[in-house]
Scaffold this motif. Structure first.
Motif, PDB file in Angstrom:
ATOM      1  N   ALA A  56       0.816  -1.217   0.000  1.00 52.71           N
ATOM      2  CA  ALA A  56       0.000   0.000   0.000  1.00 52.71           C
ATOM      3  C   ALA A  56       0.848   1.265   0.000  1.00 52.71           C
ATOM      4  CB  ALA A  56      -0.932  -0.016   1.205  1.00 52.71           C
ATOM      5  N   GLY A  57       1.982   1.230   0.677  1.00 53.58           N
ATOM      6  CA  GLY A  57       2.828   2.414   0.742  1.00 53.58           C
ATOM      7  C   GLY A  57       3.603   2.694  -0.521  1.00 53.58           C
ATOM      8  N   ASP A  58       3.560   1.777  -1.483  1.00 54.46           N
ATOM      9  CA  ASP A  58       4.333   1.931  -2.712  1.00 54.46           C
ATOM     10  C   ASP A  58       3.501   2.452  -3.883  1.00 54.46           C
ATOM     11  OD1 ASP A  58       6.332   0.898  -1.207  1.00 54.46           O
ATOM     12  OD2 ASP A  58       6.589  -0.955  -2.340  1.00 54.46           O
ATOM     13  N   ILE A  59       2.206   2.709  -3.670  1.00 59.29           N
ATOM     14  CA  ILE A  59       1.345   3.086  -4.788  1.00 59.29           C
ATOM     15  C   ILE A  59       0.210   3.956  -4.279  1.00 59.29           C
ATOM     16  CG2 ILE A  59      -0.229   1.093  -4.638  1.00 59.29           C
ATOM     17  CD1 ILE A  59       0.109   0.926  -7.763  1.00 59.29           C
ATOM     18  N   ASP A  60      -0.262   4.875  -5.119  1.00 58.45           N
ATOM     19  CA  ASP A  60      -1.428   5.699  -4.806  1.00 58.45           C
ATOM     20  C   ASP A  60      -2.660   5.029  -5.390  1.00 58.45           C
ATOM     21  OD1 ASP A  60      -3.385   7.565  -4.361  1.00 58.45           O
ATOM     22  OD2 ASP A  60      -2.550   9.082  -5.711  1.00 58.45           O
ATOM     23  N   ALA A  61      -3.359   4.251  -4.568  1.00 55.45           N
ATOM     24  CA  ALA A  61      -4.497   3.491  -5.060  1.00 55.45           C
ATOM     25  C   ALA A  61      -5.697   4.371  -5.378  1.00 55.45           C
ATOM     26  CB  ALA A  61      -4.904   2.438  -4.027  1.00 55.45           C
ATOM     27  N   GLY A  62      -5.646   5.629  -5.001  1.00 62.15           N
ATOM     28  CA  GLY A  62      -6.768   6.520  -5.236  1.00 62.15           C
ATOM     29  C   GLY A  62      -6.844   7.105  -6.625  1.00 62.15           C
ATOM     30  N   ASP A  63      -5.845   6.863  -7.465  1.00 66.46           N
ATOM     31  CA  ASP A  63      -5.842   7.438  -8.807  1.00 66.46           C
ATOM     32  C   ASP A  63      -5.062   6.540  -9.751  1.00 66.46           C
ATOM     33  OD1 ASP A  63      -6.249   9.134 -10.941  1.00 66.46           O
ATOM     34  OD2 ASP A  63      -4.713  10.590 -10.335  1.00 66.46           O
ATOM     35  N   LEU A  64      -5.637   5.385 -10.048  1.00 65.40           N
ATOM     36  CA  LEU A  64      -5.013   4.413 -10.934  1.00 65.40           C
ATOM     37  C   LEU A  64      -5.938   4.135 -12.118  1.00 65.40           C
ATOM     38  CD1 LEU A  64      -3.741   1.791  -8.315  1.00 65.40           C
ATOM     39  CD2 LEU A  64      -2.409   3.605  -9.413  1.00 65.40           C
ATOM     40  N   ARG A  65      -5.378   4.098 -13.296  1.00 64.06           N
ATOM     41  CA  ARG A  65      -6.171   3.804 -14.488  1.00 64.06           C
ATOM     42  C   ARG A  65      -6.446   2.301 -14.564  1.00 64.06           C
ATOM     43  NH1 ARG A  65      -4.328   4.921 -20.786  1.00 64.06           N
ATOM     44  NH2 ARG A  65      -6.387   4.573 -21.754  1.00 64.06           N
ATOM     45  N   LEU A  66      -7.718   1.948 -14.837  1.00 70.04           N
ATOM     46  CA  LEU A  66      -8.133   0.557 -15.019  1.00 70.04           C
ATOM     47  C   LEU A  66      -8.570   0.372 -16.468  1.00 70.04           C
ATOM     48  CD1 LEU A  66      -9.924   1.895 -12.409  1.00 70.04           C
ATOM     49  CD2 LEU A  66     -10.151  -0.531 -11.874  1.00 70.04           C
ATOM     50  N   ARG A  67      -8.205  -0.748 -17.082  1.00 72.04           N
ATOM     51  CA  ARG A  67      -8.573  -0.999 -18.466  1.00 72.04           C
ATOM     52  C   ARG A  67      -8.927  -2.469 -18.668  1.00 72.04           C
ATOM     53  NH1 ARG A  67      -4.362   2.401 -18.424  1.00 72.04           N
ATOM     54  NH2 ARG A  67      -2.789   0.789 -18.599  1.00 72.04           N
ATOM     55  N   THR A  68      -9.851  -2.715 -19.610  1.00 75.75           N
ATOM     56  CA  THR A  68     -10.180  -4.066 -20.049  1.00 75.75           C
ATOM     57  C   THR A  68     -10.212  -4.101 -21.569  1.00 75.75           C
ATOM     58  OG1 THR A  68     -11.555  -4.480 -18.100  1.00 75.75           O
ATOM     59  CG2 THR A  68     -11.869  -5.948 -19.968  1.00 75.75           C
ATOM     60  N   LEU A  69      -9.592  -5.121 -22.135  1.00 77.98           N
ATOM     61  CA  LEU A  69      -9.666  -5.397 -23.566  1.00 77.98           C
ATOM     62  C   LEU A  69     -10.272  -6.782 -23.756  1.00 77.98           C
ATOM     63  CD1 LEU A  69      -6.070  -4.310 -24.687  1.00 77.98           C
ATOM     64  CD2 LEU A  69      -8.151  -2.936 -24.796  1.00 77.98           C
ATOM     65  N   MET A  83     -14.228   5.927  -8.023  1.00 80.72           N
ATOM     66  CA  MET A  83     -14.963   5.079  -7.091  1.00 80.72           C
ATOM     67  C   MET A  83     -15.828   5.933  -6.163  1.00 80.72           C
ATOM     68  SD  MET A  83     -12.642   1.814  -5.941  1.00 80.72           S
ATOM     69  CE  MET A  83     -11.319   2.761  -5.196  1.00 80.72           C
ATOM     70  N   ILE A  84     -17.019   5.442  -5.849  1.00 80.69           N
ATOM     71  CA  ILE A  84     -17.887   6.127  -4.895  1.00 80.69           C
ATOM     72  C   ILE A  84     -17.312   6.005  -3.489  1.00 80.69           C
ATOM     73  CG2 ILE A  84     -20.207   6.193  -3.896  1.00 80.69           C
ATOM     74  CD1 ILE A  84     -21.213   4.982  -6.585  1.00 80.69           C
ATOM     75  N   PHE A  85     -16.871   4.807  -3.135  1.00 84.47           N
ATOM     76  CA  PHE A  85     -16.288   4.541  -1.826  1.00 84.47           C
ATOM     77  C   PHE A  85     -14.845   4.084  -2.020  1.00 84.47           C
ATOM     78  CE2 PHE A  85     -20.827   3.327  -1.718  1.00 84.47           C
ATOM     79  CZ  PHE A  85     -21.298   4.321  -0.873  1.00 84.47           C
ATOM     80  N   ILE A  98     -10.479  -7.994  -0.639  1.00 84.84           N
ATOM     81  CA  ILE A  98     -11.681  -7.218  -0.929  1.00 84.84           C
ATOM     82  C   ILE A  98     -11.573  -6.717  -2.360  1.00 84.84           C
ATOM     83  CG2 ILE A  98     -13.122  -5.247  -0.287  1.00 84.84           C
ATOM     84  CD1 ILE A  98     -11.618  -5.271   2.442  1.00 84.84           C
ATOM     85  N   ILE A  99     -12.559  -7.034  -3.191  1.00 81.86           N
ATOM     86  CA  ILE A  99     -12.591  -6.475  -4.545  1.00 81.86           C
ATOM     87  C   ILE A  99     -13.608  -5.339  -4.534  1.00 81.86           C
ATOM     88  CG2 ILE A  99     -11.709  -8.524  -5.665  1.00 81.86           C
ATOM     89  CD1 ILE A  99     -14.506  -9.297  -6.451  1.00 81.86           C
ATOM     90  N   THR A 100     -13.250  -4.213  -5.159  1.00 79.71           N
ATOM     91  CA  THR A 100     -13.871  -2.937  -4.827  1.00 79.71           C
ATOM     92  C   THR A 100     -14.854  -2.397  -5.855  1.00 79.71           C
ATOM     93  OG1 THR A 100     -11.969  -1.763  -5.762  1.00 79.71           O
ATOM     94  CG2 THR A 100     -11.894  -2.269  -3.408  1.00 79.71           C
ATOM     95  N   GLY A 101     -15.304  -3.226  -6.783  1.00 81.83           N
ATOM     96  CA  GLY A 101     -16.270  -2.778  -7.770  1.00 81.83           C
ATOM     97  C   GLY A 101     -15.626  -2.443  -9.100  1.00 81.83           C
ATOM     98  N   THR A 102     -16.451  -2.409 -10.137  1.00 81.68           N
ATOM     99  CA  THR A 102     -15.949  -2.228 -11.499  1.00 81.68           C
ATOM    100  C   THR A 102     -16.518  -0.966 -12.134  1.00 81.68           C
ATOM    101  OG1 THR A 102     -15.481  -3.477 -13.535  1.00 81.68           O
ATOM    102  CG2 THR A 102     -17.768  -3.437 -12.810  1.00 81.68           C
ATOM    103  N   PRO A 103     -15.767  -0.329 -13.032  1.00 82.72           N
ATOM    104  CA  PRO A 103     -16.298   0.825 -13.775  1.00 82.72           C
ATOM    105  C   PRO A 103     -17.196   0.392 -14.931  1.00 82.72           C
ATOM    106  CG  PRO A 103     -14.029   0.428 -14.389  1.00 82.72           C
ATOM    107  CD  PRO A 103     -14.346  -0.555 -13.292  1.00 82.72           C
ATOM    108  N   GLU A 104     -17.713   1.377 -15.648  1.00 79.95           N
ATOM    109  CA  GLU A 104     -18.596   1.086 -16.782  1.00 79.95           C
ATOM    110  C   GLU A 104     -17.832   0.364 -17.891  1.00 79.95           C
ATOM    111  OE1 GLU A 104     -19.859   4.410 -19.181  1.00 79.95           O
ATOM    112  OE2 GLU A 104     -18.173   5.617 -18.460  1.00 79.95           O
ATOM    113  N   GLY A 105     -18.599  -0.272 -18.779  1.00 82.72           N
ATOM    114  CA  GLY A 105     -18.013  -0.925 -19.940  1.00 82.72           C
ATOM    115  C   GLY A 105     -18.133  -2.426 -19.932  1.00 82.72           C
TER     116      GLY A 105
END
Length: 308
Positions: free
Chosen positions: A198-211, A225-227, A248-255
């Protein structure tokens, strides 16, 4: 120094390792056999991440080759897999739901965890199997009735990529819906390739992608994320005990395919998911046969193919 924790080897026989950069920025792989038998709750709860840093700095870990080895889930079978639903406003909208005012929580069996490159089974009767790229939280300290967000943050060991594969016909129809039936299928939670502290990354602003078959499906950020992670951990601790090694898996974005914009997963499809700094997954899908073993076969993949 950013560390990446991984488990290498055949399913059920994975060995713990850590990836670290040398002074020239070259990534090297080191065995954790002298520190732990596995990357699990006991390792995380006993300051395993910091002990690993110290051992690397002191030159105490043996360098290994990971070439051709299967990459397993980065955490040994967790005691609990807790999932958050509808945690991105746009995904809630495409699902026909109102964005929640409190986290939507459901559970997945720990036997749904699979390696990030393992072949993935589509259930025999499934017609609406769907992908969901998600940020995964790995718990490092017991969390129960936490009183602050700071306490919650201190309980997070690190983060990983997850795919919350979902069968929509099993999940949604009926007056109450059946989320458990749609979310608990064999091999339906590919995890990894790495656990990043957790201390090695900013989890609050990471790009997620699916192909899917090379075509873009999801492209968002954890900032949407809402929460956020600390809010989720704090909230869950009011209702359950989170233990070291839990995921804990934290939900998925649109798409997702549920939106109606894309076809659902078919046999032979290839789904790739990635989150910046946490690596890339790749699953090739096949139709599981009724009465046969349902777990996906494991494919070896070199670490070089997993960078995000």
């Amino acid at each position: 120094m950013t560390l990446k924790f991984a488990r290498l080897g055949t399913a059920g026989n994975e060995q713990p390792a850590v990836i670290a950069q040398d002074a020239h920025g070259v990534e090297k792989y080191f065995s954790l056999a002298t520190l732990t038998q596995d990357i699990d709750g006991g390792f995380l709860a006993s300051d395993g991440i910091e002990r690993t840093r110290a051992a690397l700095e002191n030159g105490e870990l043996a360098e290994i080759s990971a070439e051709g080895l299967r990459i397993g889930a980065p955490v040994a079978r967790p005691g609990a897999v807790v999932a958050i639903g509808l945690n991105y406003t746009a995904h809630a909208a495409e699902s026909g739901a109102t964005p929640p005012e409190v986290p939507v929580v459901f559970l997945k069996p720990s036997n749904t965890i699979a390696g990030p490159f393992d072949a993935a089974p589509i259930p025999p009767s499934s017609e609406k199997y769907d992908w969901e790229v998600e940020l995964a939280i790995v718990i490092g300290k017991e969390a129960s009735y936490l009183s602050s967000m700071e306490e919650a943050e201190n309980c997070i060991a690190g983060y990983a990529v997850a795919n919350d594969l979902s069968e929509r016909d099993y999940q949604i129809p009926g007056a109450a819906g059946q989320w458990t039936k749609g979310k608990t299928l064999p091999g339906s939670t590919p995890l990894g390739p790495w656990l990043v502290p957790a201390g090695d990354i900013d989890a609050g602003d990471l790009r997620l992608r699916t192909l899917v078959n090379g075509e873009a499906r999801q492209d968002s950020s954890t900032s949407d994320m809402i929460f956020g992670p600390a809010t989720i951990v704090h909230h869950l601790s009011q209702y359950m005990v989170l233990e070291p090694g839990d995921v804990i898996i934290t939900g998925t974005p649109e798409g997702v395919a549920l939106s109606g914009r894309f076809p659902f997963i078919q046999p032979g499809d290839v789904v790739e998911l990635e989150i910046d700094g946490l690596g890339r997954q790749r699953q090739e899908f096949f139709r599981a046969q009724a009465g046969a073993a349902q777990a996906g076969s494991a494919h070896a993949a070199p670490f070089a193919s997993t960078s995000a």
